[in-house]
Scaffold this motif. Structure first.
Motif, PDB file in Angstrom:
ATOM      1  N   LYS A  75       2.543   2.537  -5.118  1.00  0.00           N
ATOM      2  CA  LYS A  75       3.163   2.096  -3.865  1.00  0.00           C
ATOM      3  C   LYS A  75       2.872   3.082  -2.747  1.00  0.00           C
ATOM      4  N   LYS A  76       2.895   4.381  -3.061  1.00  0.00           N
ATOM      5  CA  LYS A  76       2.580   5.382  -2.041  1.00  0.00           C
ATOM      6  C   LYS A  76       1.137   5.244  -1.561  1.00  0.00           C
ATOM      7  N   ILE A  77       0.225   5.009  -2.508  1.00  0.00           N
ATOM      8  CA  ILE A  77      -1.180   4.841  -2.138  1.00  0.00           C
ATOM      9  C   ILE A  77      -1.359   3.599  -1.272  1.00  0.00           C
ATOM     10  N   GLN A  78      -0.666   2.522  -1.613  1.00  0.00           N
ATOM     11  CA  GLN A  78      -0.769   1.298  -0.818  1.00  0.00           C
ATOM     12  C   GLN A  78      -0.247   1.502   0.599  1.00  0.00           C
ATOM     13  N   GLU A  79       0.856   2.232   0.730  1.00  0.00           N
ATOM     14  CA  GLU A  79       1.416   2.470   2.061  1.00  0.00           C
ATOM     15  C   GLU A  79       0.539   3.432   2.864  1.00  0.00           C
ATOM     16  N   ARG A  80      -0.083   4.394   2.188  1.00  0.00           N
ATOM     17  CA  ARG A  80      -0.894   5.388   2.893  1.00  0.00           C
ATOM     18  C   ARG A  80      -2.207   4.795   3.378  1.00  0.00           C
ATOM     19  N   TYR A  81      -2.821   3.922   2.550  1.00  0.00           N
ATOM     20  CA  TYR A  81      -4.119   3.352   2.911  1.00  0.00           C
ATOM     21  C   TYR A  81      -4.016   1.832   3.042  1.00  0.00           C
ATOM     22  N   LYS A  82      -2.961   1.354   3.669  1.00  0.00           N
ATOM     23  CA  LYS A  82      -2.766  -0.083   3.767  1.00  0.00           C
ATOM     24  C   LYS A  82      -3.805  -0.752   4.670  1.00  0.00           C
ATOM     25  N   ASN A  83      -4.432   0.016   5.555  1.00  0.00           N
ATOM     26  CA  ASN A  83      -5.447  -0.547   6.440  1.00  0.00           C
ATOM     27  C   ASN A  83      -6.870  -0.289   5.958  1.00  0.00           C
ATOM     28  N   ASP A  84      -7.012   0.392   4.839  1.00  0.00           N
ATOM     29  CA  ASP A  84      -8.326   0.712   4.288  1.00  0.00           C
ATOM     30  C   ASP A  84      -8.345   0.291   2.817  1.00  0.00           C
ATOM     31  N   LYS A  85      -8.763  -0.931   2.543  1.00  0.00           N
ATOM     32  CA  LYS A  85      -8.742  -1.471   1.184  1.00  0.00           C
ATOM     33  C   LYS A  85      -9.715  -0.738   0.265  1.00  0.00           C
ATOM     34  N   GLN A  86     -10.847  -0.322   0.780  1.00  0.00           N
ATOM     35  CA  GLN A  86     -11.811   0.381  -0.059  1.00  0.00           C
ATOM     36  C   GLN A  86     -11.271   1.733  -0.504  1.00  0.00           C
ATOM     37  N   GLN A  88      -8.181   2.515  -0.671  1.00  0.00           N
ATOM     38  CA  GLN A  88      -7.049   2.228  -1.551  1.00  0.00           C
ATOM     39  C   GLN A  88      -7.519   1.988  -2.977  1.00  0.00           C
ATOM     40  N   SER A  89      -8.598   1.227  -3.157  1.00  0.00           N
ATOM     41  CA  SER A  89      -9.137   0.971  -4.494  1.00  0.00           C
ATOM     42  C   SER A  89      -9.667   2.254  -5.121  1.00  0.00           C
ATOM     43  N   GLU A  90     -10.315   3.102  -4.328  1.00  0.00           N
ATOM     44  CA  GLU A  90     -10.832   4.363  -4.857  1.00  0.00           C
ATOM     45  C   GLU A  90      -9.711   5.264  -5.343  1.00  0.00           C
ATOM     46  N   GLU A  91      -8.624   5.343  -4.582  1.00  0.00           N
ATOM     47  CA  GLU A  91      -7.491   6.172  -4.988  1.00  0.00           C
ATOM     48  C   GLU A  91      -6.801   5.610  -6.225  1.00  0.00           C
ATOM     49  N   MET A  92      -6.761   4.283  -6.346  1.00  0.00           N
ATOM     50  CA  MET A  92      -6.182   3.659  -7.532  1.00  0.00           C
ATOM     51  C   MET A  92      -7.006   4.006  -8.777  1.00  0.00           C
ATOM     52  N   MET A  93      -8.333   3.899  -8.660  1.00  0.00           N
ATOM     53  CA  MET A  93      -9.195   4.234  -9.786  1.00  0.00           C
ATOM     54  C   MET A  93      -9.066   5.713 -10.162  1.00  0.00           C
ATOM     55  N   LYS A  94      -8.913   6.555  -9.167  1.00  0.00           N
ATOM     56  CA  LYS A  94      -8.727   7.986  -9.420  1.00  0.00           C
ATOM     57  C   LYS A  94      -7.419   8.238 -10.157  1.00  0.00           C
ATOM     58  N   LEU A  95      -6.367   7.510  -9.767  1.00  0.00           N
ATOM     59  CA  LEU A  95      -5.078   7.652 -10.439  1.00  0.00           C
ATOM     60  C   LEU A  95      -5.163   7.186 -11.884  1.00  0.00           C
ATOM     61  N   TYR A  96      -5.845   6.066 -12.132  1.00  0.00           N
ATOM     62  CA  TYR A  96      -6.016   5.582 -13.504  1.00  0.00           C
ATOM     63  C   TYR A  96      -6.764   6.605 -14.359  1.00  0.00           C
ATOM     64  N   LYS A  97      -7.785   7.225 -13.772  1.00  0.00           N
ATOM     65  CA  LYS A  97      -8.585   8.193 -14.518  1.00  0.00           C
ATOM     66  C   LYS A  97      -7.787   9.449 -14.836  1.00  0.00           C
ATOM     67  N   GLU A  98      -6.963   9.905 -13.895  1.00  0.00           N
ATOM     68  CA  GLU A  98      -6.184  11.127 -14.107  1.00  0.00           C
ATOM     69  C   GLU A  98      -5.097  10.930 -15.153  1.00  0.00           C
ATOM     70  N   THR A  99      -4.490   9.766 -15.181  1.00  0.00           N
ATOM     71  CA  THR A  99      -3.393   9.503 -16.122  1.00  0.00           C
ATOM     72  C   THR A  99      -3.864   8.886 -17.428  1.00  0.00           C
ATOM     73  N   GLY A 100      -5.134   8.480 -17.513  1.00  0.00           N
ATOM     74  CA  GLY A 100      -5.645   7.905 -18.742  1.00  0.00           C
ATOM     75  C   GLY A 100      -5.169   6.495 -19.017  1.00  0.00           C
ATOM     76  N   THR A 101      -4.818   5.741 -17.995  1.00  0.00           N
ATOM     77  CA  THR A 101      -4.367   4.355 -18.152  1.00  0.00           C
ATOM     78  C   THR A 101      -5.503   3.399 -17.822  1.00  0.00           C
ATOM     79  N   ASN A 102      -5.334   2.158 -18.286  1.00  0.00           N
ATOM     80  CA  ASN A 102      -6.366   1.139 -18.082  1.00  0.00           C
ATOM     81  C   ASN A 102      -5.695  -0.169 -17.695  1.00  0.00           C
TER      82      ASN A 102
END
Length: 428
Positions: A75-86, A88-102
Motif C-alpha cells: 500500500k505504501k508503494i502504491q501511494e508513493r508511486y501512484k502516478n508511475d505504474k512502471q 510501482q511494478s519495479e518496486e513490487m518485484m523488488k519487495l517480492y525478491k527481498e522477502t522471498g514471496t511469489n
C-alpha cells in the motif's frame, strides 16, 4: 501422437499402472467392464494425487499468508508511486525478491497436476483410438472401450462424429448431453471456488496486484475449462470434475478454520471463537490457541476484527495470554486491551466533581474575595459540591468599604463591574 506419448512414458506408465490397480479392485465389486469400475478408478487416481499434493497446498497457504503480511508495504508503494505504474511494478518485484514471496504461488497445485493430467489424457486417447499405452494391454483396452458413464463411453468426446461414437457402442446425443453437463459442472465448480476465495478470504482493505490476479483467474479458468472441455474425453472430464470438487472442499475447510487476516471469513471465525471461548471459559483446541497467540502478539497492529475479539473477551471477564491461553481476569491478572497494552482489571475509576451553575461559581468567588479583603483567613475550603441549602438562606456578603467612606454594592449576576453609567431621565 505416439511419439509424444513415448517421450512422456515416464509419467504415462505410472498413471496407467495406478488406474489398472484400482480397476482390479473395483472390477471385483461392480464388474470389470462397467463404467463404475473404470470411473471410480479415475476418481481414486485424483484422490491419490491430491493427497500427495497436500504438502504443496500447505506451502501455498503459507506463501499466501506471507503475501498478506506484505500488504501494508504494498500500500505504501502504491501511494508513493501512484502516478508511475512502471516504477510501482519495479518496486513490487523488488519487495517480492527481498522477502522471498511469489504472487503466482496460488497456481502451484494446478501446475503440479499438469503432468498427471497430460498422462491421463494420452491413456484415454489411446483407449479411444484402440492403441495400448503404458501397462494397459489388449484385454484391458477392450474392457475400457466397453465402459460407459451414464451412457457415454469413457473415451468419447463432445466433438466426435456419429461413426466414432457408434464404434464405441453409444449415440451422439448421449455423448453430447453427458459431456455438456460435465463441462458446465466443471466450470461452475471452478468459478465458485475462485469466487469464494475472492469474496471471503481476501483482505479487501488493500488493493494489490495479487488481488487483481485472483480476480482475473476467477473468470479465465471457467472459460478455459468450457473451451477445452469439448476436446477432452469423458474420462478426463471425470478427472477434472473430481479435482475441482476436491479443491472446493479443501478451500472451504481452510477458509472456515484458518481464514486470511482482515477478511470477512476472519470476522465470522472470530465471532464463532468468541462465543466458544466465553461459553467454556478457555480455548480448548490447539488451533484456537494458535490463532489467539498470533492475535495477542500483534499488539497495536491488530485489525478491526481482532480488536473486537479482544474486547469481547474482556467484557466477558476473560484475558488472552501471550501463549494463546485464556484465563479468568481478576485484580492480579493483566487484561489485554485493544491497543496491545495491559491494564489492571480492578483499577478504581476517578470520580469527577459535580458541575456548578454560573451563579454559584460567582457567589463563591465573591465570598472568597471579601474574606481576603477583610484580612480574615478562610476557615473552610471552597467546596466543589453542590450545596443543599437554598440560595436565599445564605448570609449576604458584607459590603466592601470604599476609601471615601461610602459603601460599594456587590455586582449582581450579569451586571458589569466598576462604576455604572447613570440612567438617562425618562422622557415624559
Amino acid at each position: 501422437m505416439d511419439t509424444i506419448a513415448s517421450l512422456f512414458s515416464f509419467i504415462t506408465t505410472p498413471v496407467s499402472w495406478v488406474i489398472v490397480q484400482f480397476h482390479t479392485v473395483y472390477g471385483k465389486i461392480f464388474g470389470p467392464d462397467t463404467g463404475w469400475a473404470w470411473g471410480l478408478s479415475i476418481v481414486s487416481l485424483v484422490i491419490l494425487i491430491r493427497i500427495c499434493l497436500i504438502p504443496l497446498f500447505v506451502k501455498q497457504i503459507k506463501s499466501t499468508r506471507a503475501m498478506q503480511t506484505l500488504q501494508p508495504e504494498m500500500k505504501k508503494i502504491q501511494e508513493r508511486y501512484k502516478n508511475d505504474k512502471q516504477r510501482q511494478s519495479e518496486e513490487m518485484m523488488k519487495l517480492y525478491k527481498e522477502t522471498g514471496t511469489n504472487p503466482l504461488s496460488s497456481c502451484l497445485p494446478i501446475l503440479a497436476q499438469s503432468p498427471f493430467f497430460f498422462a491421463l489424457y494420452h491413456v484415454l486417447n489411446g483407449i479411444a483410438t484402440g492403441d495400448t499405452i503404458g501397462v494397459i494391454n489388449e484385454s484391458l483396452l477392450a474392457s475400457a472401450r466397453k465402459a460407459h458413464i451414464f451412457g457415454a463411453p469413457l473415451a468419447a468426446k463432445f466433438k466426435d462424429g456419429s461413426a466414432t461414437v457408434q464404434a464405441l457402442g453409444a449415440t451422439v446425443t448421449d455423448v453430447r448431453v453427458v459431456t455438456a453437463v460435465m463441462i458446465v459442472m466443471m466450470s461452475a465448480s471452478q468459478f465458485y471456488t475462485q469466487r469464494q476465495l475472492m469474496t471471503k478470504n481476501v483482505d479487501t482493505t488493500v488493493k494489490t496486484p495479487f488481488m487483481q490476479q485472483q480476480k482475473m483467474l476467477m473468470y479465465v479458468f471457467p472459460v478455459m475449462f468450457a473451451v477445452f472441455g469439448i476436446n477432452f474425453p469423458v474420462g478426463v472430464l471425470v478427472y477434472w470434475l473430481t479435482t475441482n470438487v476436491w479443491t472446493m472442499g479443501q478451500q472451504m475447510y481452510v477458509i472456515h478454520n484458518n481464514p486470511t487476516p482482515g477478511s470477512k471469513a476472519q470476522a465470522a471465525y472470530l465471532e464463532r471463537l468468541t462465543k466458544h471461548v466465553t461459553s467454556h471459559g478457555k480455548a480448548r483446541k490447539r488451533s484456537e490457541r494458535t490463532i489467539i497467540k498470533a492475535i495477542v502478539a500483534k499488539g497495536r497492529d491488530r485489525n478491526e476484527f481482532e480488536r473486537k475479539f479482544i474486547n469481547g473477551l474482556n467484557k466477558a471477564g476473560l484475558a488472552a495470554q501471550a501463549d494463546g491461553s485464556v484465563i479468568q481476569s481478576d485484580s492480579q491478572a493483566a487484561v489485554q486491551t485493544e491497543d496491545g497494552s495491559t491494564a489492571s482489571a480492578a483499577a478504581p475509576k476517578r470520580q469527577q466533581p459535580k458541575r456548578q451553575s454560573k451563579s454559584q461559581r460567582q457567589s463563591g468567588a465573591a465570598a472568597a474575595g471579601s474574606k481576603a479583603a477583610d484580612g480574615a483567613p478562610s476557615s473552610e475550603p471552597t467546596s466543589l459540591t453542590k450545596s443543599d441549602e437554598p440560595e436565599d438562606a445564605k448570609p449576604a456578603a458584607p459590603a466592601k468599604k470604599q476609601a471615601g467612606g461610602g459603601t460599594r454594592s456587590k455586582a449582581q449576576s450579569g451586571q458589569r463591574k466598576g462604576p455604572q453609567r447613570p440612567k438617562s431621565p425618562s422622557k415624559k
